[in-house]
Design an enzyme around this catalytic site. Structure first.
Site, PDB file in Angstrom:
ATOM      1  N   LYS A  80      71.843  38.236  45.788  1.00 17.33           N
ATOM      2  CA  LYS A  80      71.236  37.094  46.484  1.00 17.33           C
ATOM      3  C   LYS A  80      69.959  36.674  45.779  1.00 17.33           C
ATOM      4  CE  LYS A  80      73.565  36.231  48.398  1.00 17.33           C
ATOM      5  NZ  LYS A  80      74.917  36.028  48.810  1.00 17.33           N
ATOM      6  N   LYS A 130      79.929  26.719  44.556  1.00 19.07           N
ATOM      7  CA  LYS A 130      80.303  27.524  45.715  1.00 19.07           C
ATOM      8  C   LYS A 130      81.707  28.101  45.586  1.00 19.07           C
ATOM      9  CE  LYS A 130      79.693  28.790  50.094  1.00 19.07           C
ATOM     10  NZ  LYS A 130      78.810  29.949  50.241  1.00 19.07           N
ATOM     11  N   ARG A 137      80.651  22.168  45.132  1.00 16.04           N
ATOM     12  CA  ARG A 137      81.637  22.636  44.154  1.00 16.04           C
ATOM     13  C   ARG A 137      81.174  22.436  42.711  1.00 16.04           C
ATOM     14  NH1 ARG A 137      86.596  23.030  46.738  1.00 16.04           N
ATOM     15  NH2 ARG A 137      87.617  23.075  44.724  1.00 16.04           N
ATOM     16  N   GLU A 193      74.343  43.549  47.210  1.00 16.31           N
ATOM     17  CA  GLU A 193      74.369  42.188  47.735  1.00 16.31           C
ATOM     18  C   GLU A 193      72.956  41.589  47.765  1.00 16.31           C
ATOM     19  OE1 GLU A 193      76.428  39.970  48.185  1.00 16.31           O
ATOM     20  OE2 GLU A 193      75.585  38.582  49.647  1.00 16.31           O
ATOM     21  N   HIS A 235      68.844  59.333  37.507  1.00 18.03           N
ATOM     22  CA  HIS A 235      69.749  59.504  36.362  1.00 18.03           C
ATOM     23  C   HIS A 235      69.495  58.441  35.292  1.00 18.03           C
ATOM     24  CE1 HIS A 235      71.915  62.683  38.369  1.00 18.03           C
ATOM     25  NE2 HIS A 235      71.917  61.938  39.465  1.00 18.03           N
ATOM     26  N   CYS A 263      84.059  21.651  40.740  1.00 25.73           N
ATOM     27  CA  CYS A 263      84.260  20.207  40.632  1.00 25.73           C
ATOM     28  C   CYS A 263      84.861  19.690  41.941  1.00 25.73           C
ATOM     29  CB  CYS A 263      85.162  19.782  39.491  1.00 25.73           C
ATOM     30  SG  CYS A 263      84.592  20.291  37.878  1.00 25.73           S
ATOM     31  N   TRP A 280      81.243  20.458  37.573  1.00 24.34           N
ATOM     32  CA  TRP A 280      80.686  21.742  37.135  1.00 24.34           C
ATOM     33  C   TRP A 280      81.257  21.941  35.745  1.00 24.34           C
ATOM     34  CZ3 TRP A 280      82.362  26.618  35.584  1.00 24.34           C
ATOM     35  CH2 TRP A 280      81.398  27.638  35.628  1.00 24.34           C
ATOM     36  N   ASN A 284      89.796  18.654  38.266  1.00 24.17           N
ATOM     37  CA  ASN A 284      89.149  19.916  38.635  1.00 24.17           C
ATOM     38  C   ASN A 284      90.036  21.028  38.078  1.00 24.17           C
ATOM     39  OD1 ASN A 284      88.089  22.154  39.967  1.00 24.17           O
ATOM     40  ND2 ASN A 284      89.109  21.660  41.903  1.00 24.17           N
ATOM     41  N   GLY A 285      89.463  21.917  37.258  1.00 26.98           N
ATOM     42  CA  GLY A 285      90.261  23.014  36.706  1.00 26.98           C
ATOM     43  C   GLY A 285      90.076  23.102  35.200  1.00 26.98           C
ATOM     44  N   GLU A 326      70.694  34.967  42.329  1.00 32.43           N
ATOM     45  CA  GLU A 326      71.299  33.633  42.306  1.00 32.43           C
ATOM     46  C   GLU A 326      70.395  32.544  42.846  1.00 32.43           C
ATOM     47  OE1 GLU A 326      75.046  33.230  44.373  1.00 32.43           O
ATOM     48  OE2 GLU A 326      74.391  34.506  45.994  1.00 32.43           O
TER      49      GLU A 326
HETATM   50  O1  M6R Z   1      84.804  32.246  48.086  1.00 28.21           O
HETATM   51  P1  M6R Z   1      84.741  33.665  47.646  1.00 28.21           P
HETATM   52  O2  M6R Z   1      84.231  34.583  48.692  1.00 28.21           O
HETATM   53  O3  M6R Z   1      86.032  34.159  47.065  1.00 28.21           O
HETATM   54  O4  M6R Z   1      83.687  33.662  46.468  1.00 28.21           O
HETATM   55  C1  M6R Z   1      83.418  34.806  45.716  1.00 28.21           C
HETATM   56  C2  M6R Z   1      82.125  34.655  44.965  1.00 28.21           C
HETATM   57  O5  M6R Z   1      82.204  33.590  44.065  1.00 28.21           O
HETATM   58  C3  M6R Z   1      80.932  34.420  45.897  1.00 28.21           C
HETATM   59  O6  M6R Z   1      80.807  35.459  46.819  1.00 28.21           O
HETATM   60  C4  M6R Z   1      79.627  34.330  45.090  1.00 28.21           C
HETATM   61  O7  M6R Z   1      79.343  35.556  44.515  1.00 28.21           O
HETATM   62  C5  M6R Z   1      78.507  33.825  45.986  1.00 28.21           C
HETATM   63  N1  M6R Z   1      77.754  32.823  45.293  1.00 28.21           N
HETATM   64  C6  M6R Z   1      77.552  34.874  46.376  1.00 28.21           C
HETATM   65  O8  M6R Z   1      76.490  34.398  47.126  1.00 28.21           O
END
Ligand code: M6R
Length: 612
Positions: A489, A607, A28, A485, A508, A2, A77, A103-104, A492
């Site tokens: 990627k 984000k 956000r 990773e 396994h 948010c 959000w 926000n929160g 998401e």
């Molecule tokens: O801001 P941060 O690095 O603490 O965020 C952690 C995760 O929320 C962040 O890496 C998230 O997994 C990303 N969307 C990955 O692309």
């Protein structure tokens, strides 16, 4: 999660300015938005809509165009209640006097709701936020003084909140309140602004006040006064921020994710700049200076989430191999509720792009409470983790707008490698090995430029897989976390399910999944383990699996095995996994674009994850 943006002006406020601020905060959260404005005659106008603020039409803002002295808005959000206009913020108290954006999460919202309902308050939304508006309204009836009522209210709330509050009887001021969710106040000539982050303010002013937890600000056009929750003045004054606004512009790129992947040569250069010390064959990081020359931690614990956690896993190889330091990498969310043993001599690294991730912040606080030495490895300057650590190493990746971490991830790897060289040189790493690593780090930005030339090849490869519903990613050693990773990627941004695995784990169990419909991305640039990965790939090939291999130029072992081979320049084994990351980013990007996904703002995500 948010975004909050508001301002009090000398003259008439413009709704477009609030829209612009919210657009900069849209990363956000972006499921709905709302703006409220107030004029000297105490008339409030509120407009709300489902969807993104960047899609606002001028008609939607017409209602706010009457001359107003202040305005505030929110991009949401959703946590409590689906994204619809009723649940979108701002929320207004029953009497109409109080308007709030939040926000929160208010953890005791149920109890408060029952209390307020028993006193006759009727709720319109399903949100936890609406209780704040009614509660403040109620407390005003008892105390008649706004500051007392605000203090009573915030002390009754449990959870995390960043709030902007409007009292229609005070049309010359806004209140910004912080407990656990970031808020920054910008001070400008004739106006003051409130924002969830300093980046959104930087185009208007470089003078900012970061609120601390347990603090609120009374914001007027003349200036800002800060108080703690018990109404004692805290006397904060504005500080100057250095933020390059132009660096956040999209330019000729179609998406931020694409721009940020292409930023990598430069962001890597920025991470390295001034830190490699050839004369001592080591790395000098100013953030470690206050710990003193003699500071020698015995072991490392890295706390992180998501991509930052994957970077931490690569960091474990760096610290253990190069500095012989036992290293643990923990999900912050698990660490914070575990009665973890932190042995003396542990350096706790809180790693986070945003510096605001709620779980990492809580993990950091818990480890400090237990006496650990803490170090922030953070991208956003002035963020909560950076400020609470008190010392740290900035990533210098520049503003990352796309929800998917790209340049911040590769910069995290570089910073962790530099830390490992720094500690390694204290603990027996030879000058020769130190210099070899410095050489390879120096070459890294240029090599990253070369890797980006695989973009078109990867776009073409992606066309063949656009209908895939699942992917496997495999790698060994430092490239196992790169596989994790790569899979994250892909999930998401393209919504294709993917799983990352250590290559040897396939047999396994997961090898049962291999069919021509289950493509596997193999990451294999480290020379020392190449033959082992090649054997794992043979096993996939033998079962009819399709293979996309990311390998070093001089490695031809995979040409006869893989359906597609993407090569990256040959580099030091500790550096090549950083290069191998870039093709995995490009693959996720192109698949997402081909599938028509919103790559920069994927569904359900935000984000900066400032709630648990
Ligand atoms: O801001 P941060 O690095 O603490 O965020 C952690 C995760 O929320 C962040 O890496 C998230 O997994 C990303 N969307 C990955 O692309």
């Amino acid at each position: 999660m948010c975004g909050i943006f508001g301002y009090v002006a000398n003259g008439h406020v413009s709704p477009e300015l609030v829209v612009d601020g919210l657009r900069r905060l849209e990363y956000r959260g972006y499921d709905s938005w709302g703006i409220a404005s107030l004029n000297a005659g105490q008339d409030v106008q509120i407009t709300k809509a489902v969807g993104k603020i960047s899609k606002t039409s001028p008609e939607q803002l017409d209602r706010l165009r009457d001359p107003a002295t202040l305005a505030m808005g929110h991009t949401r959000w959703a946590t409590h209640g689906e994204p619809n206009e009723t649940n979108a913020h701002p929320h207004r108290s029953q009497s109409g006097r109080i308007v709030v954006v939040h926000n929160g999460i208010i953890e005791n919202h149920r109890e408060l709701r029952h209390l307020l309902e028993s006193e006759g308050y009727v709720f319109k939304s399903q949100t936890d936020t609406e209780v704040i508006a009614h509660l403040l309204d109620r407390n005003l009836r008892y105390t008649h003084r706004f500051d007392e009522a605000l203090s009573l209210t915030v002390l009754e709330l449990k959870g995390a909140f960043g709030l902007a509050v409007m009292d229609i009887q005070q049309p010359d001021r806004l209140f910004a309140v912080r407990l656990g969710s970031p808020l920054v106040v910008g001070v400008d000539d004739g106006r003051c602004l409130i924002s969830s982050d300093a980046n959104a303010l930087a185009i208007y002013t470089k003078q900012v006040i970061y609120l601390d937890d347990g603090e609120w600000a009374e914001v007027t056009r003349e200036g800002v006064t800060t108080y703690d929750f018990h109404r004692a003045a805290t006397g904060k004054i504005a500080e100057q921020i250095e933020i390059d606004v132009a660096a956040s512009e999209l330019g000729s790129f179609r998406h931020y994710m694409l721009k940020e992947m292409y930023d990598q040569p430069e962001s890597l250069r920025n991470a390295l700049r001034g830190r490699l010390q050839r004369s001592e064959a080591t790395v000098r990081l100013a953030g470690l200076d206050d710990l003193g020359e003699r500071y020698r931690p015995e072991r490392v614990k890295i706390l992180a989430c998501g991509s930052s956690w994957h970077a931490g896993l690569v960091g474990r190889y760096f610290f253990e191999e190069l500095a012989r330091m036992p290293t643990e990498v923990e999900y912050s969310s698990e660490f914070r509720y575990r009665n973890a043993v932190i042995e003396p001599g542990t350096l706790v690294i809180a790693m986070s792009q945003s510096g605001e991730t709620a779980d990492t912040l809580a993990g950091l606080r818990e480890s400090k409470r237990r006496g650990a030495q803490a170090l922030g490895v953070v991208n956003v300057v002035g963020s909560s983790i950076a400020r609470e650590c008190g010392r740290g190493v900035y990533l210098h990746a520049g503003h990352e707008c796309g929800v998917a971490a790209t340049k911040s991830f590769t910069n995290q790897l570089v910073v962790l490698l530099m830390l490992a060289v720094h500690f390694g040189r204290q603990r027996g790493m030879s000058i020769r090995q130190g210099l070899e690593l410095l050489d390879s780090l120096e070459r890294l930005p240029e090599l990253a430029e070369q890797v980006l030339k695989t973009d078109e090849q990867i776009r073409q490869v992606s066309e063949e897989y656009v209908d895939a519903t699942n992917f496997l990613y495999i790698g060994r050693s430092m490239e196992f976390p790169i596989a994790l990773e790569g899979a994250l990627k892909l999930k998401e941004v393209s919504y294709i399910h993917a799983e990352g695995l250590p290559a040897a784990e396939l047999k396994h169990g997961p090898i049962a999944l291999i069919t021509p419909e289950m493509p596997t991305v193999v990451i294999a640039t480290q020379s020392f383990i190449l033959d082992k990965v090649a054997s794992n790939v043979q096993e996939i090939k033998a079962r009819g699996g399709r293979i996309i291999a990311i390998v070093s130029e001089e490695n031809d072992a995979f040409h006869s095995l893989a359906d597609h081979v993407v090569t990256v320049p040959t580099a030091h084994d500790f550096v090549s996994p950083i290069l191998a990351t870039i093709p995995t980013q490009l693959l996720a990007y192109h698949l997402a674009v081909l599938r028509g996904c919103d790559v920069d703002q994927p569904r359900n995500l935000a984000k900066s994850v400032t709630v648990e």
